[in-house]
Design an enzyme around this catalytic site. Structure first.
Site, PDB file in Angstrom:
ATOM      1  N   GLY A  79       0.813  -1.213   0.000  1.00 43.00           N
ATOM      2  CA  GLY A  79       0.000   0.000   0.000  1.00 43.00           C
ATOM      3  C   GLY A  79       0.843   1.257   0.000  1.00 43.00           C
ATOM      4  N   GLY A 145       0.975  -8.520  -3.581  1.00 45.80           N
ATOM      5  CA  GLY A 145       1.181  -9.841  -4.147  1.00 45.80           C
ATOM      6  C   GLY A 145       2.468  -9.911  -4.952  1.00 45.80           C
ATOM      7  N   GLY A 171       4.959  -7.945   4.556  1.00 50.18           N
ATOM      8  CA  GLY A 171       4.785  -8.882   3.444  1.00 50.18           C
ATOM      9  C   GLY A 171       5.851  -8.708   2.385  1.00 50.18           C
ATOM     10  N   SER A 172       6.210  -7.474   2.095  1.00 47.39           N
ATOM     11  CA  SER A 172       7.267  -7.201   1.115  1.00 47.39           C
ATOM     12  C   SER A 172       8.614  -7.693   1.618  1.00 47.39           C
ATOM     13  CB  SER A 172       7.341  -5.690   0.830  1.00 47.39           C
ATOM     14  OG  SER A 172       6.097  -5.205   0.403  1.00 47.39           O
ATOM     15  N   ASP A 200       1.654   1.626   9.970  1.00 47.69           N
ATOM     16  CA  ASP A 200       1.230   0.978  11.209  1.00 47.69           C
ATOM     17  C   ASP A 200       2.367   0.918  12.235  1.00 47.69           C
ATOM     18  OD1 ASP A 200      -1.194   0.600  10.044  1.00 47.69           O
ATOM     19  OD2 ASP A 200      -1.051  -1.579   9.848  1.00 47.69           O
ATOM     20  N   ARG A 245      -3.891  -2.519  11.440  1.00 46.12           N
ATOM     21  CA  ARG A 245      -4.484  -3.858  11.362  1.00 46.12           C
ATOM     22  C   ARG A 245      -4.288  -4.645  12.652  1.00 46.12           C
ATOM     23  NH1 ARG A 245      -5.858  -6.085   6.620  1.00 46.12           N
ATOM     24  NH2 ARG A 245      -5.345  -8.124   7.446  1.00 46.12           N
ATOM     25  N   GLU A 299      -8.531   0.184  12.708  1.00 47.29           N
ATOM     26  CA  GLU A 299      -9.269  -0.728  11.833  1.00 47.29           C
ATOM     27  C   GLU A 299      -9.244  -2.175  12.309  1.00 47.29           C
ATOM     28  OE1 GLU A 299      -7.539  -1.246   7.938  1.00 47.29           O
ATOM     29  OE2 GLU A 299      -5.549  -0.726   8.693  1.00 47.29           O
ATOM     30  N   TYR A 350      -7.293   6.889   3.076  1.00 45.34           N
ATOM     31  CA  TYR A 350      -6.600   7.164   1.819  1.00 45.34           C
ATOM     32  C   TYR A 350      -6.013   8.575   1.786  1.00 45.34           C
ATOM     33  CZ  TYR A 350      -8.394   2.740   0.207  1.00 45.34           C
ATOM     34  OH  TYR A 350      -8.652   1.398   0.080  1.00 45.34           O
TER      35      TYR A 350
END
Length: 428
Positions: A79, A145, A171-172, A200, A245, A299, A350
């Site tokens: 993101g 992804g 994740g990256s 985050d 998250r 969130e 955003y």
């Protein structure tokens, strides 16, 4: 004990071009930083809490790569986050002006840009990036992804890329570790360096990720607006949903910085809506006494009350929409009471992700970029740049496995939240 050793491609034999600077100081490999510097004072002296250490970031006297013959590549993944362009610019400027590397590629749209179906990369130079430092978003584009790791390494080799700078979140970084493992399995001389990115702020061994300062500043604006809206209505409630998250650092820090939040809901601290100590009852008391309230929720909070379905492209479980849920439940609750009531719901996610970085974040991005280039030129790999106890460090990406930073419900930050909001330790 965690293994914090850093992998090395091979012997360094090229003099660092920084030697031309008078009295320049290089970082020696044996200079390290204690993971936990606290000591236990005893009658006979003191005892260290741990002997684990992190390798310090900085330029090395000898390099693995001959800079003028090196091809570098940069990719932004996941993101959007404030400061991405500032890091890209910092990498290009350091590679070009300090090391004399004139061959720099910008991979388009995340890891997919390295796949067989990827777009042609941008050719980066100082003229192209000089004006992007204060811009939100990323010049290179991004995506979630990744194609298969062998396919990515095939294309790194086909394009004769010597070093890849991966700018992304957890994740990256997992993707970067997989790339490094494949590179090592092939005995290829490709450096993989991560620059951790997530607003985050939940990556281990990184006290503060770039973009966090900007995210907090933007989140404070949203909280202050919610406060104004709440005061403009009889018994008004301003409800703000922020990102976070699994960790509530943005929400908690912004609530303290603003001083206008009355309830702060984090993923780390469970809460209930019902009951004498539940959120709805406490909100009733607040409106009866002060006639307005501001509720700020991360969130990832209250996921026991809502349920997400499936996974996103990065493999993360999709979260239930706690913001919309609270909006509905609070409205339903007060519509049954004999009192005027109004609620304004604000979700600035955003707006925050795409915001231009603060001056503080721009400076920090520059520091991270310089440290990443120094590490890559010295032939290091499978690592990311960390920020620990006020120093930039080298952290092996493998050390992140199974770990995550989170707000400690018994720690100083949560205590500060409670001190500012007046809310109880637990609701429910």
């Amino acid at each position: 004990m965690t293994d914090f050793s850093i992998d090395q491609l091979g012997v360094c034999q090229y003099p660092n071009p920084l030697h031309r600077l008078l009295n320049f100081s290089y970082r020696a490999e044996h200079e390290r930083l204690l993971l936990q510097p606290e000591v236990h004072c005893q009658d006979s002296g003191f005892a260290l809490q741990t002997t684990e250490t992190l390798e310090l970031a900085g330029p090395r006297e000898l390099l693995f790569f001959e800079a003028s013959k090196t091809r570098a590549a940069i990719v932004t993944c996941g993101g959007l986050c404030p400061g991405l362009n500032a890091v890209i610019r910092g990498l290009v400027m350091q590679l070009w002006h300090v090391y004399g590397c004139r061959d720099i590629l910008g991979i388009r749209y995340g890891y997919h840009g390295l796949g067989n179906q990827g777009s042609e990369p941008l050719v980066l130079n100082p003229d192209l990036v000089s004006g992007i430092k204060a811009n939100g978003g990323t010049l290179l584009g991004s995506s979630r992804g990744t194609p298969a790791t062998p396919e990515l390494v095939d294309n790194l080799q086909k394009r004769k890329i010597d070093m890849l700078f991966v700018i992304g979140g957890d994740g990256s970084m997992r993707g970067a570790e997989a790339l490094w493992d494949e590179v090592r399995a092939r005995s290829a001389a490709i450096s993989i360096i991560g620059i951790p990115k997530t607003i985050d702020n939940d990556i281990p061994y990184v006290r503060r990720t770039f973009g966090f300062d900007t995210a907090v500043a933007e989140a404070v604006k949203a909280i202050n607006v919610a406060n104004i809206e709440a005061k403009g209505m009889p018994n008004g409630v301003g409800l703000v949903k922020l990102m976070g998250r699994h960790a509530g650092f943005i929400t908690a820090t912004a609530c303290v910085a603003s001083g206008n939040a009355n309830f702060c809901l984090l993923p780390e601290v469970p809460f209930s809506l019902e009951g004498k100590a539940g959120l709805l009852a406490l909100l009733e008391q607040r409106l009866a006494n002060r006639h307005h309230a501001v509720v700020v929720v991360a969130e990832g909070a209250g996921q026991d009350l809502v349920q997400g379905v499936g996974q996103d492209a990065s493999g993360n479980a999709k979260l239930g929409d706690i913001g919309s849920y609270l909006k509905t439940r609070i409205t339903e609750h007060f519509s049954k009471l004999p009192m005027p009531f109004g609620l304004k719901y604000i979700e600035p996610s955003y707006l925050i992700r795409s915001a231009p970085p603060t001056a503080f974040d721009q400076l920090y991005c520059d520091q991270l970029a310089r440290a990443a280039v120094h590490a890559a030129m010295a032939g290091k790999g499978g690592m990311m740049i960390g920020d620990w106890n006020g120093r930039l460090t080298h952290v092996p990406i493998r050390a992140l496995r199974g770990q995550r930073r989170w707000v400690n419900p018994s720690g100083e930050l949560w205590f500060s939240v409670r001190e500012n909001t007046g809310q109880p330790q637990l609701m429910g």
